[in-house]
Design a protein around this motif. Structure first.
Motif, PDB file in Angstrom:
ATOM      1  N   GLU A 104       5.209  32.639   2.571  1.00  0.00           N
ATOM      2  CA  GLU A 104       5.976  33.776   3.083  1.00  0.00           C
ATOM      3  C   GLU A 104       7.183  33.984   2.186  1.00  0.00           C
ATOM      4  OE1 GLU A 104       8.704  34.767   6.991  1.00  0.00           O
ATOM      5  OE2 GLU A 104       7.024  33.402   7.219  1.00  0.00           O
ATOM      6  N   THR A 105       7.509  35.226   1.910  1.00  0.00           N
ATOM      7  CA  THR A 105       8.729  35.546   1.184  1.00  0.00           C
ATOM      8  C   THR A 105       9.520  36.541   2.004  1.00  0.00           C
ATOM      9  OG1 THR A 105       7.730  37.385  -0.018  1.00  0.00           O
ATOM     10  CG2 THR A 105       7.627  35.216  -1.065  1.00  0.00           C
ATOM     11  N   SER A 106      10.816  36.549   1.812  1.00  0.00           N
ATOM     12  CA  SER A 106      11.648  37.509   2.518  1.00  0.00           C
ATOM     13  C   SER A 106      12.885  37.796   1.693  1.00  0.00           C
ATOM     14  CB  SER A 106      12.036  36.976   3.895  1.00  0.00           C
ATOM     15  OG  SER A 106      12.807  35.803   3.764  1.00  0.00           O
ATOM     16  N   GLN A 107      13.464  38.946   1.939  1.00  0.00           N
ATOM     17  CA  GLN A 107      14.693  39.353   1.278  1.00  0.00           C
ATOM     18  C   GLN A 107      15.876  38.848   2.088  1.00  0.00           C
ATOM     19  OE1 GLN A 107      15.208  42.025  -1.235  1.00  0.00           O
ATOM     20  NE2 GLN A 107      13.106  41.811  -1.901  1.00  0.00           N
ATOM     21  N   ALA A 108      16.923  38.443   1.425  1.00  0.00           N
ATOM     22  CA  ALA A 108      18.140  38.039   2.127  1.00  0.00           C
ATOM     23  C   ALA A 108      18.720  39.259   2.816  1.00  0.00           C
ATOM     24  CB  ALA A 108      19.147  37.449   1.151  1.00  0.00           C
TER      25      ALA A 108
ATOM     26  N   LEU B 274      22.248  35.362   9.646  1.00  0.00           N
ATOM     27  CA  LEU B 274      22.039  33.917   9.676  1.00  0.00           C
ATOM     28  C   LEU B 274      20.573  33.608   9.923  1.00  0.00           C
ATOM     29  CD1 LEU B 274      25.004  32.678  11.897  1.00  0.00           C
ATOM     30  CD2 LEU B 274      24.632  32.154   9.503  1.00  0.00           C
ATOM     31  N   ASP B 275      20.049  32.623   9.225  1.00  0.00           N
ATOM     32  CA  ASP B 275      18.688  32.163   9.457  1.00  0.00           C
ATOM     33  C   ASP B 275      18.688  31.340  10.737  1.00  0.00           C
ATOM     34  OD1 ASP B 275      16.142  31.104   9.451  1.00  0.00           O
ATOM     35  OD2 ASP B 275      16.340  30.112   7.507  1.00  0.00           O
ATOM     36  N   VAL B 276      17.814  31.697  11.661  1.00  0.00           N
ATOM     37  CA  VAL B 276      17.773  31.021  12.954  1.00  0.00           C
ATOM     38  C   VAL B 276      17.511  29.518  12.806  1.00  0.00           C
ATOM     39  CG1 VAL B 276      15.324  31.420  13.470  1.00  0.00           C
ATOM     40  CG2 VAL B 276      16.949  31.316  15.319  1.00  0.00           C
ATOM     41  N   ALA B 277      16.792  29.113  11.767  1.00  0.00           N
ATOM     42  CA  ALA B 277      16.497  27.691  11.570  1.00  0.00           C
ATOM     43  C   ALA B 277      17.719  26.891  11.138  1.00  0.00           C
ATOM     44  CB  ALA B 277      15.384  27.527  10.534  1.00  0.00           C
ATOM     45  N   GLU B 278      18.713  27.551  10.584  1.00  0.00           N
ATOM     46  CA  GLU B 278      19.904  26.859  10.098  1.00  0.00           C
ATOM     47  C   GLU B 278      21.145  27.103  10.952  1.00  0.00           C
ATOM     48  OE1 GLU B 278      19.527  24.699   7.702  1.00  0.00           O
ATOM     49  OE2 GLU B 278      17.443  25.311   7.476  1.00  0.00           O
ATOM     50  N   ALA B 279      21.046  27.981  11.933  1.00  0.00           N
ATOM     51  CA  ALA B 279      22.212  28.382  12.723  1.00  0.00           C
ATOM     52  C   ALA B 279      22.668  27.279  13.670  1.00  0.00           C
ATOM     53  CB  ALA B 279      21.893  29.651  13.507  1.00  0.00           C
TER      54      ALA B 279
ATOM     55  N   ARG C 162       8.005  34.068  21.337  1.00  0.00           N
ATOM     56  CA  ARG C 162       6.750  34.526  20.740  1.00  0.00           C
ATOM     57  C   ARG C 162       6.308  35.857  21.338  1.00  0.00           C
ATOM     58  NH1 ARG C 162       0.949  31.373  20.233  1.00  0.00           N
ATOM     59  NH2 ARG C 162      -0.163  33.155  19.399  1.00  0.00           N
ATOM     60  N   ALA C 163       6.461  36.022  22.654  1.00  0.00           N
ATOM     61  CA  ALA C 163       6.048  37.262  23.315  1.00  0.00           C
ATOM     62  C   ALA C 163       6.778  38.466  22.726  1.00  0.00           C
ATOM     63  CB  ALA C 163       6.291  37.164  24.819  1.00  0.00           C
ATOM     64  N   VAL C 164       8.054  38.297  22.442  1.00  0.00           N
ATOM     65  CA  VAL C 164       8.861  39.376  21.875  1.00  0.00           C
ATOM     66  C   VAL C 164       8.398  39.715  20.457  1.00  0.00           C
ATOM     67  CG1 VAL C 164      11.191  39.852  21.017  1.00  0.00           C
ATOM     68  CG2 VAL C 164      10.866  38.992  23.327  1.00  0.00           C
ATOM     69  N   VAL C 165       8.128  38.699  19.661  1.00  0.00           N
ATOM     70  CA  VAL C 165       7.654  38.912  18.284  1.00  0.00           C
ATOM     71  C   VAL C 165       6.266  39.549  18.308  1.00  0.00           C
ATOM     72  CG1 VAL C 165       6.991  37.758  16.140  1.00  0.00           C
ATOM     73  CG2 VAL C 165       9.107  37.108  17.311  1.00  0.00           C
ATOM     74  N   ASP C 166       5.377  39.039  19.175  1.00  0.00           N
ATOM     75  CA  ASP C 166       4.033  39.606  19.282  1.00  0.00           C
ATOM     76  C   ASP C 166       4.063  41.070  19.724  1.00  0.00           C
ATOM     77  OD1 ASP C 166       2.946  37.210  18.482  1.00  0.00           O
ATOM     78  OD2 ASP C 166       2.229  36.616  20.489  1.00  0.00           O
TER      79      ASP C 166
ATOM     80  N   HIS D  26       9.189  38.154  12.863  1.00  0.00           N
ATOM     81  CA  HIS D  26       8.744  36.769  12.982  1.00  0.00           C
ATOM     82  C   HIS D  26       9.801  35.783  12.484  1.00  0.00           C
ATOM     83  CE1 HIS D  26       6.503  33.069  11.983  1.00  0.00           C
ATOM     84  NE2 HIS D  26       5.857  33.351  13.098  1.00  0.00           N
ATOM     85  N   SER D  27      10.644  36.196  11.560  1.00  0.00           N
ATOM     86  CA  SER D  27      11.680  35.305  11.017  1.00  0.00           C
ATOM     87  C   SER D  27      12.675  34.846  12.080  1.00  0.00           C
ATOM     88  CB  SER D  27      12.426  35.992   9.873  1.00  0.00           C
ATOM     89  OG  SER D  27      13.067  37.169  10.345  1.00  0.00           O
ATOM     90  N   GLU D  28      12.712  35.528  13.223  1.00  0.00           N
ATOM     91  CA  GLU D  28      13.618  35.153  14.314  1.00  0.00           C
ATOM     92  C   GLU D  28      12.921  34.348  15.400  1.00  0.00           C
ATOM     93  OE1 GLU D  28      15.291  38.833  15.738  1.00  0.00           O
ATOM     94  OE2 GLU D  28      16.450  39.148  13.917  1.00  0.00           O
ATOM     95  N   GLN D  29      11.621  34.121  15.277  1.00  0.00           N
ATOM     96  CA  GLN D  29      10.871  33.450  16.340  1.00  0.00           C
ATOM     97  C   GLN D  29      11.214  31.972  16.406  1.00  0.00           C
ATOM     98  OE1 GLN D  29       6.695  34.347  16.553  1.00  0.00           O
ATOM     99  NE2 GLN D  29       6.250  32.459  17.641  1.00  0.00           N
ATOM    100  N   VAL D  30      11.542  31.524  17.609  1.00  0.00           N
ATOM    101  CA  VAL D  30      11.891  30.135  17.879  1.00  0.00           C
ATOM    102  C   VAL D  30      10.764  29.512  18.699  1.00  0.00           C
ATOM    103  CG1 VAL D  30      13.499  28.623  19.109  1.00  0.00           C
ATOM    104  CG2 VAL D  30      14.360  30.613  17.868  1.00  0.00           C
ATOM    105  N   GLY D  31      10.380  28.309  18.358  1.00  0.00           N
ATOM    106  CA  GLY D  31       9.400  27.610  19.183  1.00  0.00           C
ATOM    107  C   GLY D  31       8.267  27.026  18.384  1.00  0.00           C
ATOM    108  N   GLN D  32       7.232  26.644  19.090  1.00  0.00           N
ATOM    109  CA  GLN D  32       6.106  25.929  18.494  1.00  0.00           C
ATOM    110  C   GLN D  32       5.443  26.722  17.372  1.00  0.00           C
ATOM    111  OE1 GLN D  32       3.248  24.737  21.391  1.00  0.00           O
ATOM    112  NE2 GLN D  32       2.301  23.246  20.041  1.00  0.00           N
ATOM    113  N   THR D  33       5.283  28.018  17.543  1.00  0.00           N
ATOM    114  CA  THR D  33       4.662  28.844  16.503  1.00  0.00           C
ATOM    115  C   THR D  33       5.698  29.595  15.681  1.00  0.00           C
ATOM    116  OG1 THR D  33       4.355  30.639  18.093  1.00  0.00           O
ATOM    117  CG2 THR D  33       2.497  29.133  17.750  1.00  0.00           C
ATOM    118  N   GLY D  34       6.966  29.302  15.917  1.00  0.00           N
ATOM    119  CA  GLY D  34       8.057  29.904  15.156  1.00  0.00           C
ATOM    120  C   GLY D  34       8.797  28.837  14.381  1.00  0.00           C
ATOM    121  N   LYS D  35      10.108  28.931  14.394  1.00  0.00           N
ATOM    122  CA  LYS D  35      10.933  27.980  13.651  1.00  0.00           C
ATOM    123  C   LYS D  35      11.462  26.886  14.568  1.00  0.00           C
ATOM    124  CE  LYS D  35      12.268  31.158  10.030  1.00  0.00           C
ATOM    125  NZ  LYS D  35      13.371  31.746   9.291  1.00  0.00           N
TER     126      LYS D  35
END
Length: 135
Positions: free
Chosen positions: A38-42, A46-51, A85-89, A95-104
């Motif tokens: 996966e690639t993304s533009q800055a 804040l990245d949810v994984a580092e916040a 996940r429900a919100v992203v789906d 998807h870059s904001e998804q938290v949880g088992q199938t996210g970050k």
């Protein structure tokens, strides 16, 4: 061995008596391979994984337009916005904001879950507020 990001805090153990053995393994350039998943533009967000602070919303927020209040709260707290996940789906958030088992995987100091069902990924020692419904 592989570990998901943010599963363990960065640091070293103190007072450990475990011996460390350095092993020299000869490797050639052909022994390595990589694949871009996966690639993304800055975006300046804040990245949810580092916040350290995350304000996360779920399907109970009732629509993508209602994420504005969560974005405002996250901005005030200097935190990141997260999503279930429900919100992203549903296409409400990326998807870059998804938290949880199938996210970050996240390990913030403060996690505010708004209108998220009881999924285990949104519970833990750092979940201070869990708000189940919104008008």
């Amino acid at each position: 061995m592989t570990l998901r990001p943010n599963v363990f805090p960065i640091g070293t153990s103190t007072g450990s008596n475990v011996p460390i053995e350095v092993v020299d393994i000869p490797l050639a350039e052909s022994d390595f391979a990589s694949m871009v998943i996966e690639t993304s533009q800055a975006s300046g967000k804040l990245d949810v994984a580092e916040a350290d602070i995350i304000v996360s919303g779920g399907r109970g927020i009732k629509g993508p337009e209602n994420f504005k209040m969560l974005e405002d709260l996250a901005g005030t707290l200097r935190g990141a916005i997260g999503a279930s996940r429900a919100v992203v789906d549903a296409g409400w958030r990326p998807h870059s904001e998804q938290v949880g088992q199938t996210g970050k995987t996240v390990s913030p100091s403060l996690y505010i879950a708004v209108a998220i069902s009881g999924a285990i990924q949104h519970f833990g020692r750092n979940v201070i507020f869990k708000i189940y419904c919104c008008n």
